[in-house]
Design a protein around this motif. Structure first.
Motif, PDB file in Angstrom:
ATOM      1  N   PRO A  50     -15.242   5.101 -29.326  1.00 37.33           N
ATOM      2  CA  PRO A  50     -17.007   4.381 -29.017  1.00 37.33           C
ATOM      3  C   PRO A  50     -17.965   5.043 -29.462  1.00 37.33           C
ATOM      4  CG  PRO A  50     -15.826   5.242 -26.943  1.00 37.33           C
ATOM      5  CD  PRO A  50     -14.953   5.635 -28.381  1.00 37.33           C
ATOM      6  N   PRO A  51     -18.967   4.656 -29.728  1.00 34.52           N
ATOM      7  CA  PRO A  51     -20.345   5.217 -29.843  1.00 34.52           C
ATOM      8  C   PRO A  51     -20.813   5.999 -28.729  1.00 34.52           C
ATOM      9  CG  PRO A  51     -20.623   2.934 -29.683  1.00 34.52           C
ATOM     10  CD  PRO A  51     -19.118   2.963 -30.038  1.00 34.52           C
ATOM     11  N   LEU A  52     -21.625   6.949 -28.895  1.00 35.82           N
ATOM     12  CA  LEU A  52     -22.273   7.520 -27.865  1.00 35.82           C
ATOM     13  C   LEU A  52     -23.324   6.798 -26.948  1.00 35.82           C
ATOM     14  CD1 LEU A  52     -23.116  10.987 -29.410  1.00 35.82           C
ATOM     15  CD2 LEU A  52     -21.242  10.487 -28.160  1.00 35.82           C
ATOM     16  N   GLY A  53     -23.090   7.018 -25.601  1.00 36.81           N
ATOM     17  CA  GLY A  53     -24.061   6.320 -24.756  1.00 36.81           C
ATOM     18  C   GLY A  53     -25.475   6.863 -24.735  1.00 36.81           C
ATOM     19  N   ALA A  54     -26.284   6.281 -24.252  1.00 32.95           N
ATOM     20  CA  ALA A  54     -27.771   6.816 -24.284  1.00 32.95           C
ATOM     21  C   ALA A  54     -27.981   8.103 -23.677  1.00 32.95           C
ATOM     22  CB  ALA A  54     -28.658   5.614 -23.677  1.00 32.95           C
TER      23      ALA A  54
ATOM     24  N   VAL B 159     -28.497  14.269 -24.607  1.00 32.33           N
ATOM     25  CA  VAL B 159     -28.087  15.524 -24.452  1.00 32.33           C
ATOM     26  C   VAL B 159     -27.348  16.099 -25.854  1.00 32.33           C
ATOM     27  CG1 VAL B 159     -26.296  16.623 -23.318  1.00 32.33           C
ATOM     28  CG2 VAL B 159     -27.543  15.026 -22.125  1.00 32.33           C
ATOM     29  N   TYR B 160     -26.734  15.305 -26.551  1.00 32.21           N
ATOM     30  CA  TYR B 160     -26.107  15.899 -27.502  1.00 32.21           C
ATOM     31  C   TYR B 160     -27.298  16.376 -28.587  1.00 32.21           C
ATOM     32  CZ  TYR B 160     -23.491  16.365 -32.044  1.00 32.21           C
ATOM     33  OH  TYR B 160     -22.647  16.768 -33.028  1.00 32.21           O
ATOM     34  N   GLN B 161     -28.300  15.460 -28.854  1.00 35.69           N
ATOM     35  CA  GLN B 161     -29.545  15.783 -29.594  1.00 35.69           C
ATOM     36  C   GLN B 161     -30.479  17.075 -29.411  1.00 35.69           C
ATOM     37  OE1 GLN B 161     -31.484  12.052 -29.958  1.00 35.69           O
ATOM     38  NE2 GLN B 161     -30.132  11.242 -31.660  1.00 35.69           N
ATOM     39  N   ALA B 162     -30.490  17.247 -28.008  1.00 37.15           N
ATOM     40  CA  ALA B 162     -30.873  18.311 -27.449  1.00 37.15           C
ATOM     41  C   ALA B 162     -30.188  19.654 -27.651  1.00 37.15           C
ATOM     42  CB  ALA B 162     -31.436  18.132 -25.720  1.00 37.15           C
ATOM     43  N   LEU B 163     -29.067  19.471 -27.730  1.00 36.16           N
ATOM     44  CA  LEU B 163     -28.198  20.894 -27.882  1.00 36.16           C
ATOM     45  C   LEU B 163     -28.330  21.370 -29.339  1.00 36.16           C
ATOM     46  CD1 LEU B 163     -24.730  19.971 -26.310  1.00 36.16           C
ATOM     47  CD2 LEU B 163     -26.489  21.361 -25.408  1.00 36.16           C
TER      48      LEU B 163
ATOM     49  N   SER C 181     -31.306  14.209 -13.907  1.00 42.79           N
ATOM     50  CA  SER C 181     -30.649  14.986 -13.039  1.00 42.79           C
ATOM     51  C   SER C 181     -29.436  15.829 -13.467  1.00 42.79           C
ATOM     52  CB  SER C 181     -30.306  14.019 -11.989  1.00 42.79           C
ATOM     53  OG  SER C 181     -28.966  13.260 -12.433  1.00 42.79           O
ATOM     54  N   ALA C 182     -29.052  16.869 -12.920  1.00 42.86           N
ATOM     55  CA  ALA C 182     -27.988  17.863 -13.244  1.00 42.86           C
ATOM     56  C   ALA C 182     -26.555  17.148 -13.364  1.00 42.86           C
ATOM     57  CB  ALA C 182     -27.875  19.043 -12.529  1.00 42.86           C
ATOM     58  N   PRO C 183     -26.296  16.237 -12.346  1.00 45.27           N
ATOM     59  CA  PRO C 183     -24.946  15.504 -12.248  1.00 45.27           C
ATOM     60  C   PRO C 183     -24.853  14.636 -13.593  1.00 45.27           C
ATOM     61  CG  PRO C 183     -26.017  15.364 -10.231  1.00 45.27           C
ATOM     62  CD  PRO C 183     -27.073  15.911 -10.969  1.00 45.27           C
ATOM     63  N   ASN C 184     -25.867  13.899 -13.764  1.00 44.11           N
ATOM     64  CA  ASN C 184     -25.889  13.146 -15.178  1.00 44.11           C
ATOM     65  C   ASN C 184     -25.799  13.824 -16.233  1.00 44.11           C
ATOM     66  OD1 ASN C 184     -26.171  10.601 -13.947  1.00 44.11           O
ATOM     67  ND2 ASN C 184     -28.366  10.631 -14.239  1.00 44.11           N
TER      68      ASN C 184
END
Length: 89
Positions: A25-29, A34-38, A55-58
């Motif tokens: 499935p496609p990535l969620g928002a 997060v992926y783009q920031a890595l 938040s850290a948990p998210n």
């Protein structure tokens, strides 16, 4: 006249997509952000939280999902600084 006959209709919806296209499935928002920031150098959860305003948990949940899909690597852990980085170039 009712003879007591019963029947069931089963409807199927057929798709034209190939199995490879629907395998993941496609990535969620949040996962996408997060992926783009890595980067290839690696980032910590606190780095990502500060930059993205999440938040850290998210962020940890998004990282867990991305790691499960083998899109990122986790380096360090247990007693060491843990960083995350993309697996692609």
């Amino acid at each position: 006249m009712d003879s007591g006959i019963r029947f069931t209709v089963v409807l199927h919806q057929f798709t034209t997509a190939t199995p490879a296209a629907t395998a993941e499935p496609p990535l969620g928002a949040t996962e996408r952000r997060v992926y783009q920031a890595l980067t290839r150098q690696g980032r910590t959860v606190s780095d990502l939280a500060e930059e993205l305003g999440l938040s850290a948990p998210n962020i940890r949940k998004a990282l867990r999902n991305l790691r499960g899909r083998r899109l990122i690597l986790q380096l360090g852990g247990r007693g060491k600084v843990t960083t995350y980085q993309r697996t692609d170039s």
